[in-house]
Design a protein around this motif. Structure first.
Motif: not given
Ligand code: AMP
Length: 458
Positions: A3, A21, A23, A28, A47-52, A94, A310
């Protein structure tokens, strides 16, 4: 890449560390440096890929300098549903805990006045559903000419819900020179068209679909009669007998079914809450909160209401109905087996579901094993009895494939078809016409072409 190499500020890096997190996720790692250099980004990710975090983290870094003025938000994030908007707000809370930024949520179903007060104070990050945002704009409560960065999230979902005309309008109200981050899970032609319109020389970042990453989830099919009471009995037995059961999301295809199943499970003394588009916002929030906190063990949901949410640590997903669109199956089972945990997804299948199950297996590139006896050939409806279903013939909606075979080894994935999803979420405002009509008919699952307005000759 760690990061620390992405160009994020110290405060944001501290928040990432606090979140634990290890990495950056691929989206990201690929998107954040470009967002920070003010490039437009086209992110193809679910969603689920950490895109937020892929957009919130660089936004928080960029917003550290500058101040918001009354009624003129500095950044705008558009989300298709209220729950997704609330989830993005939680991410800002957060990750932005160490920053004094004003974040406002502008969604339907809640009072205008509180939202208005927030806008008046000046907003750094405005997270909105398109309808309510335009309502505020039309009341003269909001100016969009100060928006430096626009995020359009879940664009293909916006398309399904009839929001694209609203988005096009909003894009004309924000400055031409703004930066745009556009996220979509799929690229149907209409989305391709609008990316050309909204984005300037974007960096394209594509990460794999969850369809390829469900290794932690055991998927099973279970045979049932097609009567609701038969399915309900099977479901109750599954819940009672499932190993490692902690909690479950149960998906139904229709809002009315969600309500019925909820009542039935309560009658049988299960701890359950319901989530669907006909509930008002406070009921939806209460249902989600009680499930997240573990106060109730079962959440019965429709696709749209639960999509993209989520909710960590869900041990089981039950499909009370086989979804009509294979893509919805992927979204549903993606609610379990998250964050390295194992999960179980069990789908209740009646004889009329064979075609839908075949479409799911084609999309995910593997056969799903039967729990217990698979149906015999005679129990499933015969293969295609007509070459082509007639337009508008309800009985022709899928469900005539031959099934009852044993699980075969995984086949290579084929290119997934462009997904179409059901409309069942409550729109908070005057939707564009087709969406409005589709919504009122959504429970009957009519084919989309029947929902289009027709011109009637006098
Ligand atoms: P999202 O795809 O934004 O809905 O994120 C899905 C989940 O991944 C959420 O619970 C985040 O808290 C988690 N998350 C986001 N970035 C990371 C990361 N770099 N490593 C581990 N978990 C993550």
């Amino acid at each position: 890449m760690p990061f620390s190499k992405l160009g994020l500020s110290d405060k944001v890096l501290a928040a990432v560390k606090a979140a634990g997190y290890p990495a950056p996720t691929p989206i990201q790692e690929q998107a954040i440096p470009h967002v920070l250099t003010r490039r437009d980004v086209l992110g193809i990710a679910q969603t689920g890929t950490g895109k937020t975090a892929a957009f919130t983290l660089p936004m928080l870094t960029m917003l550290e300098t500058g101040r918001a003025r009354a009624r003129m938000p500095r950044t705008l994030i558009l989300e298709p549903t209220r729950e997704l908007a609330a989830q993005v707000e939680e991410s800002f809370i957060k990750y932005g805990a160490k920053q004094k930024l004003n974040v406002a949520l502008i969604i339907g179903g809640v009072s205008f006045d509180d939202q208005d007060m927030k806008l008046m104070r000046g907003v750094d990050v405005l997270i909105a559903t398109p309808g309510r945002l335009l309502d505020h704009f039309e009341r003269g409560r909001l100016l969009l000419t100060g928006v430096e960065l626009l995020v359009i999230d879940e664009a293909d979902r916006m398309l399904d819900m009839g929001f694209i005309p609203d988005i096009e309008r909003i894009c004309k109200l924000v400055p031409f020179t703004r930066q745009t981050l556009f996220f979509t899970a799929t690229m149907p032609p209409e989305i391709q068209r609008v990316t050309g319109q909204f984005l300037h020389n974007p960096i394209k970042v594509e990460v794999s679909r969850p369809a390829t990453t469900v290794a932690n989830t055991t998927q099973l099919l279970v045979k049932s009669g097609s009567k609701p009471h038969e399915k309900r009995e099977i479901l109750r037995n599954l819940i009672r007998s499932s190993d490692s059961f902690k909690n479950a999301i149960i998906f139904c295809n229709r809002k009315t079914e969600v309500a019925q199943l909820h009542r039935s499970l309560l009658r049988h003394e299960f701890s359950a809450a319901a989530l669907h588009g006909d509930l008002d916002q406070s009921a939806r929030t209460a249902a989600l909160d009680s499930f997240r906190k573990g106060d109730v063990k079962l959440l019965i949901a429709s696709d749209v209401a639960a999509r993209g949410l989520d909710i960590p640590d869900v041990s089981h997903v039950f499909n009370f109905d086989v979804p009509h669109h294979a893509d919805d199956y992927v979204h549903r089972i993606g609610r379990t087996g998250r964050a390295g945990k194992s999960g179980t997804a069990i789908t209740i299948v009646s004889s009329s579901d064979s075609k839908s199950v075949a479409a799911i297996e084609k999309l995910i590139g593997q056969s799903i094993a039967w729990m217990g006896e698979p149906p015999h050939a005679g129990e499933t409806e015969p293969v295609e009895t007509r070459e082509r279903p007639r337009r508008g013939d309800r009985s022709s909606r899928g469900n005539r494939g031959q099934r009852g075979r044993k699980p075969a080894p995984a086949k290579p994935r084929e290119a997934p078809p462009a997904p179409v999803t059901l409309l069942d979420d409550a729109r908070e405002r005057r939707p564009s016409k087709p969406a409005q009509e589709a919504e009122s008919f959504s429970d009957s699952h009519l084919p989309a072409f029947l929902l289009r307005p027709v011109r009637v000759k006098a």
